[in-house]
Design a protein around this motif. Structure first.
Motif, PDB file in Angstrom:
ATOM      1  N   LYS A 141     -49.829 -21.073 -78.234  1.00 47.60           N
ATOM      2  CA  LYS A 141     -48.879 -21.086 -77.124  1.00 47.60           C
ATOM      3  C   LYS A 141     -47.884 -19.924 -77.203  1.00 47.60           C
ATOM      4  O   LYS A 141     -46.883 -19.912 -76.485  1.00 47.60           O
ATOM      5  N   ASP A 144     -46.718 -18.198 -74.048  1.00 50.08           N
ATOM      6  CA  ASP A 144     -45.834 -18.961 -73.167  1.00 50.08           C
ATOM      7  C   ASP A 144     -44.385 -18.492 -73.270  1.00 50.08           C
ATOM      8  O   ASP A 144     -43.537 -18.911 -72.481  1.00 50.08           O
ATOM      9  N   PRO A 348     -44.664 -28.389 -73.561  1.00 53.76           N
ATOM     10  CA  PRO A 348     -44.014 -28.732 -72.286  1.00 53.76           C
ATOM     11  C   PRO A 348     -43.487 -30.159 -72.226  1.00 53.76           C
ATOM     12  O   PRO A 348     -42.388 -30.389 -71.707  1.00 53.76           O
ATOM     13  N   SER A 364     -39.831 -22.088 -72.755  1.00 53.19           N
ATOM     14  CA  SER A 364     -41.183 -21.645 -72.433  1.00 53.19           C
ATOM     15  C   SER A 364     -41.360 -21.481 -70.930  1.00 53.19           C
ATOM     16  O   SER A 364     -40.740 -22.182 -70.131  1.00 53.19           O
ATOM     17  N   ASN A 365     -42.224 -20.547 -70.539  1.00 56.68           N
ATOM     18  CA  ASN A 365     -42.444 -20.271 -69.121  1.00 56.68           C
ATOM     19  C   ASN A 365     -43.090 -21.441 -68.398  1.00 56.68           C
ATOM     20  O   ASN A 365     -42.715 -21.765 -67.271  1.00 56.68           O
ATOM     21  N   SER A 366     -44.067 -22.080 -69.026  1.00 59.74           N
ATOM     22  CA  SER A 366     -44.776 -23.168 -68.356  1.00 59.74           C
ATOM     23  C   SER A 366     -43.857 -24.349 -68.099  1.00 59.74           C
ATOM     24  O   SER A 366     -43.903 -24.970 -67.035  1.00 59.74           O
ATOM     25  N   ALA A 369     -41.367 -23.784 -65.182  1.00 61.37           N
ATOM     26  CA  ALA A 369     -41.939 -23.845 -63.840  1.00 61.37           C
ATOM     27  C   ALA A 369     -42.104 -25.274 -63.329  1.00 61.37           C
ATOM     28  O   ALA A 369     -42.538 -25.484 -62.197  1.00 61.37           O
ATOM     29  N   ASP A 370     -41.717 -26.252 -64.145  1.00 59.56           N
ATOM     30  CA  ASP A 370     -41.857 -27.650 -63.750  1.00 59.56           C
ATOM     31  C   ASP A 370     -41.048 -27.925 -62.481  1.00 59.56           C
ATOM     32  O   ASP A 370     -39.928 -27.443 -62.329  1.00 59.56           O
TER      33      ASP A 370
END
Length: 436
Positions: A141, A144, A348, A364-366, A369-370
């Protein structure tokens, strides 16, 4: 299934009262603390290794929402790693540097430690941190996380921690008070001062701004000086522009001494007093970061309407810190188990669980984006800050200078025992000693 051991109860802060724990810290003081401090300090006891691995985790969480977030992450980790026992211990921020220094000297350090960017240089200088570069490079990861998020925990190409969550500076304001006064939310320091004057009403016990002049307020003092054109660090150059720093200290302390738009208790107000002042209707604006969002929103008095704003711009710069809380391996023993705990914060599910309880942005990027972040208008100012936010300065001696020199000098300016000129001169003298 393995139960988690907890040194402190969730929601309870444990304070260390030994006088030696409060001595000033700089890069030369590691060797001066010596045996007296080690003997006087109650270090974390060793655990019986009844399972595959036992690790200790030192952190600086203080609020109920932060403890609730930690508890949620620990529950998720327990389900995913039942063979690893995590013992968490809260170390109050004012005691952290003395406590970790004593642990390093006694070779009784925890397995994992939360590291703020302004303390990285000091911790690295004393040999408290373990190189994690190879572990991170082989982690599935790693992509990320933008490379820039490791800047504040990297030295000579070696990375010493993984971002657990982010601190995004912003401000809270009373929308209802602003509407009542017929004024717009501020975007500059000048507008903020004008707004604070407009909404202050001593007859109602109302003050325009909740100024943190007590524990933890040192970073805001430094930010104000930078916003007036006096950053303490520019590349490898460390120092203050005296005239511009004086302007900043005069403006900031003047909110109390001249404008009377902050509570009289400001010189002693720390995190809890500032937050509660806003929650109970004593103040109309406060500076903090996204990590207090849930704490603010969940305990407001009935009828209170609040909003969030990006930090206002000073005369020379718009200073809002975009920083990260890192988790770092600080002990070779059970390092693999420590790595499992550290990288779990990058998952995440763990990041969103912590966000739900606290308001801290994921690193983290993912996770960022939530939809629970992207679709929430109250988080919009934080998203804006990601564009112009800047990291904390970081050099050996910084933390000790901020806590033991900058804050007391500013407090004296607040209570009229020092002029802004005298306060800044004291800061400059202390800075020279800290880096000398």
């Amino acid at each position: 299934m393995v139960e988690f051991e907890k040194v402190t109860r969730i929601g309870r802060v444990k304070y260390w009262e030994d006088e030696a724990m409060n001595k000033n810290f700089n890069r030369r003081s590691v060797l001066k603390i010596g045996a007296g401090l080690m003997a006087a300090t109650a270090l974390t006891p060793s655990l019986a290794f009844g399972q595959t691995a036992n690790i200790n985790y030192w952190h600086t969480f203080t609020s109920q929402s932060e403890f609730a977030g930690l508890e949620e992450v620990m529950k998720l980790f327990k389900a995913a790693h039942p063979d690893i026992v995590v013992t968490q211990e809260n170390i109050p921020n004012p005691d952290f540097m003395a406590k970790i220094t004593a642990a390093v000297l006694a070779d009784s350090r925890p397995n994992v430690t939360m590291v703020s960017s302004e303390r990285f240089a000091d911790l690295l200088a004393m040999g408290a941190l373990t190189d994690m570069t190879e572990r991170l490079a082989n982690w599935d990861k790693r992509s990320d996380f933008d490379d820039s998020r490791f800047d504040s925990i990297t030295k000579d190409g070696k990375i010493y921690g993984l971002p657990a969550f982010s601190f995004v500076d912003w401000m809270y304001y009373r929308k209802d008070w602003f509407e009542e006064a017929g004024i717009a939310p501020p975007t500059t320091y000048a507008e903020m001062r004008d707004a604070a004057i407009a909404i202050t009403d001593p007859s109602k016990g109302r003050y325009g701004f909740g100024l943190r002049g007590g524990p933890g307020g040192q970073n805001y003092i430094n930010n104000v000086m930078e916003a007036f054109g006096s950053p303490v660090q520019q590349g490898d150059q460390i120092g203050l522009d005296r005239d511009k720093a004086i302007e900043g200290i005069a403006w900031f302390s003047g909110l109390l001494t001249q404008d009377k738009v902050v509570p009289p208790s400001a010189p002693n107000d720390g995190f809890r007093q500032v937050i509660e002042g806003f929650q109970t209707g004593q103040t109309g604006m406060i500076w903090h970061h996204t990590g207090s969002f849930q704490d603010i929103a969940s305990k407001l008095e009935p009828g209170v309407e609040f909003g969030t704003l990006a930090m206002p711009a000073g005369p020379a710069a718009r200073v809002a810190r975009l920083a990260y809380a890192y988790n770092s391996i600080t002990k070779d023993e059970n390092a693999d188990a420590s790595w499992e705990w550290i990288k779990f914060w990058g998952e995440p599910d763990a990041a969103i669980a912590f966000l739900d309880k606290t308001g801290y942005f994921p690193a983290s990027n993912s996770a960022s984006a939530d939809p629970r972040i992207a679709d929430n208008p109250l988080y919009k100012p934080a998203a804006e800050t990601l564009v112009f936010g800047r990291p904390q300065p970081s050099f050996p001696g910084l933390a000790g200078w901020l806590e033991s020199v900058v804050l007391p000098a500013f407090q004296r300016a607040l209570i009229g025992e020092a002029t802004p000129e005298q306060a800044v001169d004291e800061m400059i003298d202390g800075l020279n000693q800290a880096i000398g």
